[in-house]
Design a protein around this motif. Structure first.
Motif, PDB file in Angstrom:
ATOM      1  N   CYS A 187      53.608  39.062  47.445  1.00  0.00           N
ATOM      2  CA  CYS A 187      52.847  39.558  49.034  1.00  0.00           C
ATOM      3  C   CYS A 187      53.141  39.412  50.109  1.00  0.00           C
ATOM      4  O   CYS A 187      54.010  38.145  50.153  1.00  0.00           O
ATOM      5  N   ILE A 188      52.141  39.830  50.827  1.00  0.00           N
ATOM      6  CA  ILE A 188      52.585  39.243  52.608  1.00  0.00           C
ATOM      7  C   ILE A 188      52.038  37.757  52.650  1.00  0.00           C
ATOM      8  O   ILE A 188      51.915  38.177  54.714  1.00  0.00           O
ATOM      9  N   CYS A 196      47.542  36.134  47.619  1.00  0.00           N
ATOM     10  CA  CYS A 196      46.232  36.185  48.382  1.00  0.00           C
ATOM     11  C   CYS A 196      45.732  37.302  47.397  1.00  0.00           C
ATOM     12  O   CYS A 196      44.493  36.876  47.077  1.00  0.00           O
ATOM     13  N   GLY A 197      46.189  38.002  46.950  1.00  0.00           N
ATOM     14  CA  GLY A 197      45.029  38.931  45.869  1.00  0.00           C
ATOM     15  C   GLY A 197      44.539  40.471  47.225  1.00  0.00           C
ATOM     16  O   GLY A 197      43.597  40.920  45.736  1.00  0.00           O
ATOM     17  N   CYS A 199      45.817  41.305  50.009  1.00  0.00           N
ATOM     18  CA  CYS A 199      46.646  42.527  51.148  1.00  0.00           C
ATOM     19  C   CYS A 199      47.525  43.507  50.674  1.00  0.00           C
ATOM     20  O   CYS A 199      46.670  43.727  49.223  1.00  0.00           O
ATOM     21  N   CYS A 202      49.772  43.517  47.486  1.00  0.00           N
ATOM     22  CA  CYS A 202      48.905  42.360  46.759  1.00  0.00           C
ATOM     23  C   CYS A 202      47.961  43.527  45.841  1.00  0.00           C
ATOM     24  O   CYS A 202      48.430  43.887  44.473  1.00  0.00           O
TER      25      CYS A 202
END
Ligand SMILES: [Zn+2]
Length: 232
Positions: A187-188, A196-197, A199, A202
């Motif tokens: 994740c970024i 985060c789900g 981005c 993700c």
């Protein structure tokens, strides 16, 4: 006196993501010794990545796995207000691939580990570039030219090797299915240390599990965005 061939040591640029983590396990399984590197550049998700790298290495546990070398290359002065160092306007799941490009990424990340390898007698540095990586700095020509620069005027040669260069993401995921992929981190824009789900990365991670037909046990902060495999 032993006549057995000494074990080859190969450097590995490890980000804690799926591809490089699978490559670490794959190289160890192939019988070589692995010297992992993580480059600290100051991106906002660095702490999560480094924790993932350490977690993966502790699980892989092999006498052929050398202690992690971390090298610092802070980029905030170069990247200025770029989303990777500010955390603002991070590319979302609907962004294009170009939106997540980090300027000069492979050049910058390979440089210090390659020089470390040369200074310590390691002749190969492995990078987990795939056939399907979309950017110019993942092309065979780019790595060939970078290798040429690294070897010009230096006594000890180094090779930039890309064991996954002919594989696409689904092939790499299938290769990695037996490894603890839940420990990797992609994740970024992490939230409380979780993916985060939502981005761009993700979304790419979720697609990778889906395309490889592997159950995704990642805990995403935004549960609503989690892509679940259909029941079998
Ligand atoms: Zn994310």
């Amino acid at each position: 006196m032993s006549t057995s061939k000494p074990t080859q040591t190969i450097g590995l640029l490890l980000s804690g993501g799926l591809d490089s983590s699978i490559l670490a396990a794959h190289l160890l399984d192939s019988g070589v010794s692995v010297q992992p590197f993580y480059v600290l550049t100051g991106v906002t998700w660095e702490g999560c990545e480094l924790a993932a790298v350490e977690g993966i290495l502790s699980v892989l546990r092999s006498e052929r796995l050398r202690p992690l070398i971390t090298l610092s290359l802070p980029l905030a002065d170069l990247y200025e207000d770029h989303w990777s160092t500010t955390g603002q306007h991070v590319p979302s799941a609907t962004s294009t691939d170009e939106a997540v490009y980090l300027p000069g990424r492979n050049l910058l990340l390979a440089l210090k580990p390659a020089l470390w390898c040369k200074m310590h007698g390691i002749q190969d540095l492995a990078l987990a570039a795939l056939k399907t990586n979309p950017f110019a700095d993942t092309s065979p020509e780019f790595f060939q030219q970078l290798e040429g620069v690294l070897n010009s005027g230096m006594e000890v040669p180094i090779r930039l090797v890309r064991p996954f260069a002919l594989k696409d993401k689904a092939e790499v995921m299938r290769l990695g299915a037996r490894y603890p992929l839940n420990l990797t981190f992609s994740c970024i824009s992490p939230v409380d240390g979780l993916h985060c789900g939502v981005c761009n990365k993700c979304a790419e991670r979720q697609a990778a599990f889906r395309d490889g037909s592997i159950e995704d046990s990642t805990i995403y902060y935004d549960r609503g965005a989690t892509t679940l495999l259909p029941p079998r």
